[in-house]
Motif scaffolding. Structure first.
Motif, PDB file in Angstrom:
ATOM      1  N   PRO A  97      48.439  32.840  40.353  1.00 58.83           N
ATOM      2  CA  PRO A  97      49.442  31.772  40.250  1.00 58.83           C
ATOM      3  C   PRO A  97      49.772  31.132  41.594  1.00 58.83           C
ATOM      4  CG  PRO A  97      50.538  33.888  40.328  1.00 58.83           C
ATOM      5  CD  PRO A  97      49.057  34.178  40.351  1.00 58.83           C
ATOM      6  N   PHE A  98      50.413  29.981  41.509  1.00 56.66           N
ATOM      7  CA  PHE A  98      51.078  29.390  42.659  1.00 56.66           C
ATOM      8  C   PHE A  98      52.511  29.916  42.609  1.00 56.66           C
ATOM      9  CE2 PHE A  98      53.142  26.233  45.279  1.00 56.66           C
ATOM     10  CZ  PHE A  98      52.200  26.031  46.276  1.00 56.66           C
ATOM     11  N   ALA A  99      53.126  30.152  43.771  1.00 55.69           N
ATOM     12  CA  ALA A  99      54.460  30.765  43.767  1.00 55.69           C
ATOM     13  C   ALA A  99      55.525  29.858  44.370  1.00 55.69           C
ATOM     14  CB  ALA A  99      54.425  32.090  44.527  1.00 55.69           C
ATOM     15  N   LEU A 100      56.694  29.866  43.723  1.00 64.45           N
ATOM     16  CA  LEU A 100      57.882  29.174  44.242  1.00 64.45           C
ATOM     17  C   LEU A 100      58.968  30.230  44.422  1.00 64.45           C
ATOM     18  CD1 LEU A 100      57.891  26.119  41.791  1.00 64.45           C
ATOM     19  CD2 LEU A 100      57.050  26.152  44.154  1.00 64.45           C
ATOM     20  N   VAL A 101      59.635  30.193  45.557  1.00 63.67           N
ATOM     21  CA  VAL A 101      60.614  31.232  45.889  1.00 63.67           C
ATOM     22  C   VAL A 101      61.907  30.550  46.327  1.00 63.67           C
ATOM     23  CG1 VAL A 101      61.085  33.157  47.458  1.00 63.67           C
ATOM     24  CG2 VAL A 101      58.765  32.834  46.560  1.00 63.67           C
ATOM     25  N   GLY A 102      63.048  30.985  45.813  1.00 60.07           N
ATOM     26  CA  GLY A 102      64.286  30.276  46.132  1.00 60.07           C
ATOM     27  C   GLY A 102      65.439  31.150  46.584  1.00 60.07           C
ATOM     28  N   LYS A 103      66.177  30.634  47.577  1.00 61.99           N
ATOM     29  CA  LYS A 103      67.414  31.284  48.018  1.00 61.99           C
ATOM     30  C   LYS A 103      68.513  30.953  47.022  1.00 61.99           C
ATOM     31  CE  LYS A 103      71.095  30.756  51.563  1.00 61.99           C
ATOM     32  NZ  LYS A 103      71.472  30.203  52.884  1.00 61.99           N
ATOM     33  N   GLY A 104      69.112  31.998  46.449  1.00 59.80           N
ATOM     34  CA  GLY A 104      70.172  31.782  45.467  1.00 59.80           C
ATOM     35  C   GLY A 104      71.467  32.465  45.865  1.00 59.80           C
ATOM     36  N   VAL A 105      72.065  32.018  46.975  1.00 59.15           N
ATOM     37  CA  VAL A 105      73.362  32.570  47.380  1.00 59.15           C
ATOM     38  C   VAL A 105      74.430  31.796  46.605  1.00 59.15           C
ATOM     39  CG1 VAL A 105      74.954  32.956  49.310  1.00 59.15           C
ATOM     40  CG2 VAL A 105      72.493  33.280  49.636  1.00 59.15           C
ATOM     41  N   VAL A 106      75.001  32.408  45.585  1.00 53.85           N
ATOM     42  CA  VAL A 106      75.911  31.675  44.702  1.00 53.85           C
ATOM     43  C   VAL A 106      77.182  31.242  45.422  1.00 53.85           C
ATOM     44  CG1 VAL A 106      74.997  32.648  42.548  1.00 53.85           C
ATOM     45  CG2 VAL A 106      76.926  33.768  43.705  1.00 53.85           C
ATOM     46  N   PHE A 107      77.577  31.983  46.456  1.00 55.77           N
ATOM     47  CA  PHE A 107      78.593  31.479  47.389  1.00 55.77           C
ATOM     48  C   PHE A 107      78.389  32.144  48.737  1.00 55.77           C
ATOM     49  CE2 PHE A 107      82.687  30.706  49.431  1.00 55.77           C
ATOM     50  CZ  PHE A 107      82.817  29.352  49.180  1.00 55.77           C
ATOM     51  N   ASP A 108      78.499  31.321  49.788  1.00 50.49           N
ATOM     52  CA  ASP A 108      78.285  31.829  51.145  1.00 50.49           C
ATOM     53  C   ASP A 108      79.559  31.668  51.969  1.00 50.49           C
ATOM     54  OD1 ASP A 108      77.343  32.625  53.596  1.00 50.49           O
ATOM     55  OD2 ASP A 108      76.076  30.855  53.927  1.00 50.49           O
ATOM     56  N   THR A 109      80.343  32.749  52.026  1.00 44.22           N
ATOM     57  CA  THR A 109      81.543  32.708  52.879  1.00 44.22           C
ATOM     58  C   THR A 109      81.168  32.897  54.347  1.00 44.22           C
ATOM     59  OG1 THR A 109      81.826  35.109  52.803  1.00 44.22           O
ATOM     60  CG2 THR A 109      82.956  33.835  51.085  1.00 44.22           C
ATOM     61  N   GLY A 110      79.935  33.359  54.575  1.00 42.06           N
ATOM     62  CA  GLY A 110      79.524  33.789  55.904  1.00 42.06           C
ATOM     63  C   GLY A 110      79.591  35.298  56.022  1.00 42.06           C
ATOM     64  N   GLY A 111      80.329  35.935  55.116  1.00 40.73           N
ATOM     65  CA  GLY A 111      80.507  37.390  55.207  1.00 40.73           C
ATOM     66  C   GLY A 111      81.492  37.724  56.318  1.00 40.73           C
ATOM     67  N   ILE A 112      81.299  38.859  56.971  1.00 39.77           N
ATOM     68  CA  ILE A 112      82.218  39.264  58.045  1.00 39.77           C
ATOM     69  C   ILE A 112      82.185  38.237  59.188  1.00 39.77           C
ATOM     70  CG2 ILE A 112      82.745  41.067  59.760  1.00 39.77           C
ATOM     71  CD1 ILE A 112      83.400  41.846  56.825  1.00 39.77           C
ATOM     72  N   SER A 113      81.045  37.626  59.448  1.00 37.16           N
ATOM     73  CA  SER A 113      80.967  36.499  60.396  1.00 37.16           C
ATOM     74  C   SER A 113      81.440  35.255  59.637  1.00 37.16           C
ATOM     75  CB  SER A 113      79.539  36.288  60.884  1.00 37.16           C
ATOM     76  OG  SER A 113      78.935  37.487  61.294  1.00 37.16           O
ATOM     77  N   ILE A 114      82.700  35.303  59.223  1.00 35.52           N
ATOM     78  CA  ILE A 114      83.186  34.340  58.226  1.00 35.52           C
ATOM     79  C   ILE A 114      83.181  32.894  58.726  1.00 35.52           C
ATOM     80  CG2 ILE A 114      85.649  34.518  58.803  1.00 35.52           C
ATOM     81  CD1 ILE A 114      86.113  34.778  55.681  1.00 35.52           C
ATOM     82  N   LYS A 115      82.905  31.978  57.831  1.00 35.34           N
ATOM     83  CA  LYS A 115      82.862  30.552  58.163  1.00 35.34           C
ATOM     84  C   LYS A 115      84.280  30.014  58.316  1.00 35.34           C
ATOM     85  CE  LYS A 115      78.638  29.361  55.582  1.00 35.34           C
ATOM     86  NZ  LYS A 115      77.845  28.857  56.693  1.00 35.34           N
ATOM     87  N   PRO A 116      84.459  28.920  59.075  1.00 32.84           N
ATOM     88  CA  PRO A 116      85.766  28.252  59.105  1.00 32.84           C
ATOM     89  C   PRO A 116      86.111  27.751  57.697  1.00 32.84           C
ATOM     90  CG  PRO A 116      84.199  27.225  60.649  1.00 32.84           C
ATOM     91  CD  PRO A 116      83.430  28.230  59.860  1.00 32.84           C
ATOM     92  N   SER A 117      87.407  27.678  57.359  1.00 27.15           N
ATOM     93  CA  SER A 117      87.749  27.329  55.977  1.00 27.15           C
ATOM     94  C   SER A 117      87.482  25.863  55.646  1.00 27.15           C
ATOM     95  CB  SER A 117      89.204  27.690  55.686  1.00 27.15           C
ATOM     96  OG  SER A 117      90.045  27.097  56.640  1.00 27.15           O
ATOM     97  N   ALA A 118      87.540  24.967  56.631  1.00 25.03           N
ATOM     98  CA  ALA A 118      87.316  23.543  56.326  1.00 25.03           C
ATOM     99  C   ALA A 118      85.892  23.334  55.826  1.00 25.03           C
ATOM    100  CB  ALA A 118      87.582  22.692  57.565  1.00 25.03           C
ATOM    101  N   GLY A 119      85.784  22.843  54.617  1.00 30.49           N
ATOM    102  CA  GLY A 119      84.461  22.533  54.068  1.00 30.49           C
ATOM    103  C   GLY A 119      83.753  23.726  53.449  1.00 30.49           C
ATOM    104  N   MET A 120      84.404  24.891  53.480  1.00 31.60           N
ATOM    105  CA  MET A 120      83.700  26.069  52.960  1.00 31.60           C
ATOM    106  C   MET A 120      83.380  25.918  51.475  1.00 31.60           C
ATOM    107  SD  MET A 120      84.585  30.101  52.807  1.00 31.60           S
ATOM    108  CE  MET A 120      85.097  30.592  54.421  1.00 31.60           C
ATOM    109  N   GLU A 121      84.182  25.099  50.773  1.00 28.20           N
ATOM    110  CA  GLU A 121      83.942  24.911  49.336  1.00 28.20           C
ATOM    111  C   GLU A 121      82.543  24.362  49.036  1.00 28.20           C
ATOM    112  OE1 GLU A 121      86.087  23.288  51.187  1.00 28.20           O
ATOM    113  OE2 GLU A 121      85.949  21.135  50.844  1.00 28.20           O
ATOM    114  N   ASP A 122      81.929  23.712  50.019  1.00 27.49           N
ATOM    115  CA  ASP A 122      80.570  23.204  49.788  1.00 27.49           C
ATOM    116  C   ASP A 122      79.551  24.326  49.617  1.00 27.49           C
ATOM    117  OD1 ASP A 122      81.488  20.647  49.941  1.00 27.49           O
ATOM    118  OD2 ASP A 122      80.811  20.300  52.003  1.00 27.49           O
ATOM    119  N   MET A 123      79.917  25.513  50.019  1.00 31.29           N
ATOM    120  CA  MET A 123      78.950  26.625  49.938  1.00 31.29           C
ATOM    121  C   MET A 123      78.709  27.111  48.517  1.00 31.29           C
ATOM    122  SD  MET A 123      77.396  27.027  52.662  1.00 31.29           S
ATOM    123  CE  MET A 123      77.588  25.382  53.321  1.00 31.29           C
ATOM    124  N   THR A 124      79.329  26.422  47.524  1.00 30.53           N
ATOM    125  CA  THR A 124      78.936  26.655  46.130  1.00 30.53           C
ATOM    126  C   THR A 124      77.493  26.202  45.912  1.00 30.53           C
ATOM    127  OG1 THR A 124      79.775  24.480  45.518  1.00 30.53           O
ATOM    128  CG2 THR A 124      81.264  26.329  45.207  1.00 30.53           C
TER     129      THR A 124
END
Ligand code: BES
Ligand code: MN
Ligand code: ZN
Length: 488
Positions: A247-274
């Motif tokens: 087969p040919f293969a397609l592989v995808g990143k599926g982070v359903v939400f990315d807060t950044g984890g402990i290296s947390i992202k700033p809150s402004a605009g974080m909602e886009d990480m959906t």
């Protein structure tokens, strides 16, 4: 799921045009020439079309844009859109014209008088793609969308030409819905369930749960999801429409939400990480397209579904994790999580399926937005032939894509004091170092492309064929690549 609007193809007797209700679209070529149907509209409206063609407003229009006039005398229609389009438009011009008709249409009924335009199917494709709305969660102004009737001289032939485009439209809508969906709805569980439902279309869908992933040694993928209450999953979708070739293969990143984890992202605009599951969304959309149009190809789609949350159980900056491949990674930034997910599923895909080629998609870096803005996805590849084939397919579909460098020169930036590599190395060439990291999990002779779609998966403004929000970028280009090279 958002269903595409209903488009029917039909013919009409010129005498019946006066009685058409709702909105009406006609075509006018840039030199002012009009077809028999537009001529009839002109006559009924006592020369309104001719005057419009002579207007400065019409002169100022780009190809594919239109001007409207309302409540024409002598006609039942409530408004008419005259779209500027050459007699022999290009595919892109035709789709743009269709998009103009979709904007004009809104939720109401539209009749498009296309006569014998040779690109009528592409006009209806543009119309369908642009008529997308995501109002799943609006209780107040949720309206039923009425369909469109496309009037042509040979409705059967145009309908046949439009059938595969309708399959692609449904697939693009599937991807857009996934990307638009908020993360409390589209959990890893919900995402996997939507993919499992594609079994009905003839896809073979397999869901690998955490215990299984643990056994396979997918520690870097699991590390990303270990702070979330949603379980991590890998979903394997297979379409076997070809012979028994690999087969040919397609592989995808599926982070359903990315807060950044402990290296947390700033809150402004974080909602886009959906939208951080955009890569997985595109892979899923392409698999749906292949099944809907019964592609003569063997393709495997593998997506890693995880959520990156801060938590007592979350991975920490400084943790060292062993990947399925066996290489160890120092996590110096828990926000560089996409590459940790991909490292394991890229390796898994090659080990299990021995694909003839592999393309991964990911909303991987903010740096790609700095480099390319929202016009182009970043294209990174170890194989000129595959890369050029992809760029050609993307160009044909009007999906912006620009090749970016990989080079062993970036490897030194990935060096870690304590492990085989670190996952983040600062701002310089941030998208290329991410690509270089991924390449370490791609076998030497494997033709491979990494598509960084962080800038193109979700837009704040309307674009040519999509309202603001999720675009579905890449579904059409990848489907075309498979059609032109794997099937062909
Ligand atoms: N999901 C983000 C990348 C992203 C940014 C997608 C903006 C869409 C819009 C990714 O996981 C991330 O956080 N990347 C970091 C990498 C850095 C820590 C090396 C980034 O781009 O800042
Ligand atoms: Mn991140
Ligand atoms: Zn991310």
């Amino acid at each position: 799921m958002t269903n595409p609007i209903n488009i029917t193809f039909d013919e009409i007797a010129l005498d019946d045009i006066a009685g058409v209700t709702g909105k009406l679209a006609i075509l006018v070529s840039p030199d002012g020439k009009i077809d028999s149907m537009a001529r009839r509209v002109n006559r009924l409206s006592k020369g309104a079309v001719a005057r419009l063609v002579d207007s400065e407003q019409f002169a100022g229009l780009d190809i594919g844009e239109g001007v409207t006039f309302a409540f024409p005398a002598g006609m039942a229609a409530e408004a008419v859109l005259a779209v500027k389009l050459p007699k022999r438009p290009t595919v892109a011009e035709a789709r743009k014209a269709g998009a103009a008709m979709a904007k004009f249409k809104g939720n109401e009924a539209l009749t498009a008088l296309l006569a014998s335009c040779p690109k009528a199917a592409d006009i209806s494709y543009g119309l369908a793609l642009r008529a997308y709305t995501f109002d799943e969660h609006k209780t107040a102004d949720r309206k039923e969308q009425l369909g469109a009737t496309v009037i042509v001289t040979d409705p059967e032939a145009v309908a046949a030409e439009a059938a595969p485009m309708a399959a692609l439209t449904e697939a693009v809508f599937f991807t857009r819905d996934l990307v638009n969906e908020p993360s409390n709805v589209l959990t890893t569980e919900d995402f996997a369930a939507r993919l499992a439902a594609m079994h009905e279309l003839g896809l073979d869908v397999e869901i690998l749960e955490e215990a299984e992933l643990e056994k396979l040694g997918m520690r870097t993928l699991l590390a990303v999801g270990q702070g979330s209450t949603s379980p991590s999953k890998v979903v394997v979708m297979r379409w076997n429409g070809g012979g028994d070739e690999a087969p040919f293969a397609l592989v995808g990143k599926g982070v359903v939400f990315d807060t950044g984890g402990i290296s947390i992202k700033p809150s402004a605009g974080m909602e886009d990480m959906t939208m951080d599951m955009g890569g997985a969304g595109v892979v899923s959309g392409v698999m749906r397209a292949l099944a809907l149009r019964k592609a003569k190809a063997n393709v495997v789609g593998v997506v890693g579904l995880v959520e990156n949350m801060p938590d007592g159980n979350a991975m920490r900056p400084g943790d060292v994790i062993r990947s399925m491949k066996g290489d160890t990674i120092e996590v110096n930034n828990t926000d560089a999580e996409g590459r940790l997910v991909l490292a394991d599923i890229l390796w898994y895909t090659q080990e299990r399926f021995k694909p003839v080629g592999m393309i991964n998609l990911a909303t991987l870096t903010g740096a790609i937005i700095i480099g390319l803005g929202h016009e182009n996805a970043g294209v990174f590849s170890n194989n000129d032939k595959l890369c050029n084939d992809f760029l050609k397919a993307a160009k044909a579909e009007g999906e912006g894509a620009w090749r970016m460098p990989l080079s062993p020169a970036y490897d030194k930036m990935l060096k870690s004091r304590v492990a085989d590599m670190k996952n983040s190395c600062g701002r310089p060439a941030g998208s290329s170092t991410a690509g270089q990291f991924l390449q370490r999990f791609v076998k030497e002779d494997m033709p491979w492309i990494h598509l960084d779609i962080a800038g193109v998966a979700l837009l704040k403004e309307d674009s040519a064929l999509a309202p603001k929000g999720a675009t579905g970028w890449g579904v059409r280009a990848l489907d075309r690549l498979i059609r032109d090279t794997v099937e062909g």
